[in-house]
Scaffold this active site. Structure first.
Site, PDB file in Angstrom:
ATOM      1  N   CYS A 168      32.303  47.342  21.563  1.00 15.73           N
ATOM      2  CA  CYS A 168      31.826  48.270  20.536  1.00 15.73           C
ATOM      3  C   CYS A 168      31.988  47.667  19.134  1.00 15.73           C
ATOM      4  O   CYS A 168      31.330  46.685  18.782  1.00 15.73           O
ATOM      5  CB  CYS A 168      32.581  49.588  20.670  1.00 15.73           C
ATOM      6  SG  CYS A 168      32.069  50.883  19.528  1.00 15.73           S
ATOM      7  N   ASP A 215      22.587  54.314  24.961  1.00 15.68           N
ATOM      8  CA  ASP A 215      23.387  53.783  23.861  1.00 15.68           C
ATOM      9  C   ASP A 215      22.575  53.804  22.578  1.00 15.68           C
ATOM     10  O   ASP A 215      21.655  52.999  22.394  1.00 15.68           O
ATOM     11  CB  ASP A 215      23.839  52.353  24.174  1.00 15.68           C
ATOM     12  CG  ASP A 215      24.945  51.880  23.245  1.00 15.68           C
ATOM     13  OD1 ASP A 215      25.093  52.459  22.153  1.00 15.68           O
ATOM     14  OD2 ASP A 215      25.652  50.926  23.596  1.00 15.68           O
ATOM     15  N   HIS A 247      27.394  54.573  26.024  1.00 16.07           N
ATOM     16  CA  HIS A 247      28.210  53.767  25.106  1.00 16.07           C
ATOM     17  C   HIS A 247      29.702  54.054  25.305  1.00 16.07           C
ATOM     18  O   HIS A 247      30.128  55.200  25.368  1.00 16.07           O
ATOM     19  CB  HIS A 247      27.828  54.093  23.665  1.00 16.07           C
ATOM     20  CG  HIS A 247      28.552  53.269  22.648  1.00 16.07           C
ATOM     21  ND1 HIS A 247      28.100  52.033  22.243  1.00 16.07           N
ATOM     22  CD2 HIS A 247      29.703  53.495  21.980  1.00 16.07           C
ATOM     23  CE1 HIS A 247      28.941  51.538  21.356  1.00 16.07           C
ATOM     24  NE2 HIS A 247      29.936  52.409  21.181  1.00 16.07           N
TER      25      HIS A 247
END
Length: 278
Positions: A168, A215, A247
């Site tokens: 991330c 995502d 995500h």
């Protein structure tokens, strides 16, 4: 006659009425933005609660190579993995347990605090999250990560190969070190955030991406464009797209869901296999 009345009424509208429509549009935009941020915070809060069960095998250091760092594995190993963390920080249990898995495969693994003691605090609401993002832009984080690599290299030795996986928020740090002048041999990212097309263009080292079907931060358009650039520039890469996950799955995915559990575990094994070949 009716047409004349309508036209007359239009011209007779009081001055302040003319501002109603722009005001209404602004209020709608503000509400949508607020709801989007609130939803993001709610999602992150839920993800943060999905801790993987287990106990750390490594050590949380207050200062190692210049930063608070989680360390695990054999320092004599000639293969080093640096984990570039997401917004929950270097001491997040899930991240530490993944580091332990890498260490079991023979890597020396470090998880530096590239957030400088400031993991995200979701209790601050939308404004708090916005301010946090402003305080942790690439102009702040990338130099911290690079300096850590330099210090690490001084202590580990010149023969060791450096690898890094970014989850991330940590993805841009990894990508920044995959250029001709970067310190990494190869890199990997999972559900990356804030990776720009310009940074992908500069990649010259082997690169692996683990992407989620859902995502908003690494969209299908961005994913396809990234693939096009890597092919065009003849970069060795691997890109995996996991269906049924969103995500954050690689670190904070709910392992009670068999689809998410598979994707999360596959990410770990893929990183090990990817880095082991270099």
């Amino acid at each position: 006659m009716l047409k004349s009345i309508i036209l007359l009424s239009l011209f007779d509208i009081p001055q302040w009425h003319r501002y109603l429509l722009p005001l209404a549009v602004y209020l709608i935009q503000f509400t949508v933005c607020h709801l989007k941020t609130s939803f993001e915070i709610s999602t992150l809060t839920n993800l943060a609660s999905l801790l993987t069960e287990g106990k750390r095998k490594g050590t949380l250091h207050k200062d190692l190579y210049g930063l608070p760092t989680y360390e695990t594995g054999d320092i004599e190993s000639q293969k080093v993995i640096i984990i570039a963390v997401d917004i929950f920080g270097y001491d997040f249990l899930n991240t530490n347990l993944i580091a332990d898995e890498f260490a079991k495969a023979g890597f020396y693994v470090v998880v530096p605090d590239i957030l400088l003691g400031d993991p995200v605090d979701l209790s601050g609401g939308p404004e708090g999250l916005k301010k946090w993002k402003e305080n942790h832009g690439s102009e702040v984080t990338l130099p911290v990560y690079h300096k850590f690599l330099i210090e690490l290299k001084k202590h580990v030795g010149g023969k060791a190969k450096f690898f890094s996986v970014g989850y991330c928020f940590g993805a841009p740090s990894v990508v920044s070190e995959l250029t001709d002048y970067g310190l990494l041999t190869a890199g990997a990212v999972a559900h990356p955030t804030a990776v720009t097309i310009e940074s992908v263009e500069r990649i010259t080292k082997p690169f692996m991406i683990s992407a989620a079907q859902t995502d908003a931060r690494f969209t299908p358009e961005l994913r396809h464009k990234t693939e096009e650039i890597l092919i065009k520039n003849n970069i060795r890469f691997q890109m995996d797209l996991f269906s049924g996950v969103s995500h954050g799955f690689a670190i904070k995915g709910d392992i009670k869901d068999p689809v998410v559990k598979y994707a999360k575990e596959k990410c770990v094994s893929d990183v090990i296999t990817w880095f082991s070949q270099f």
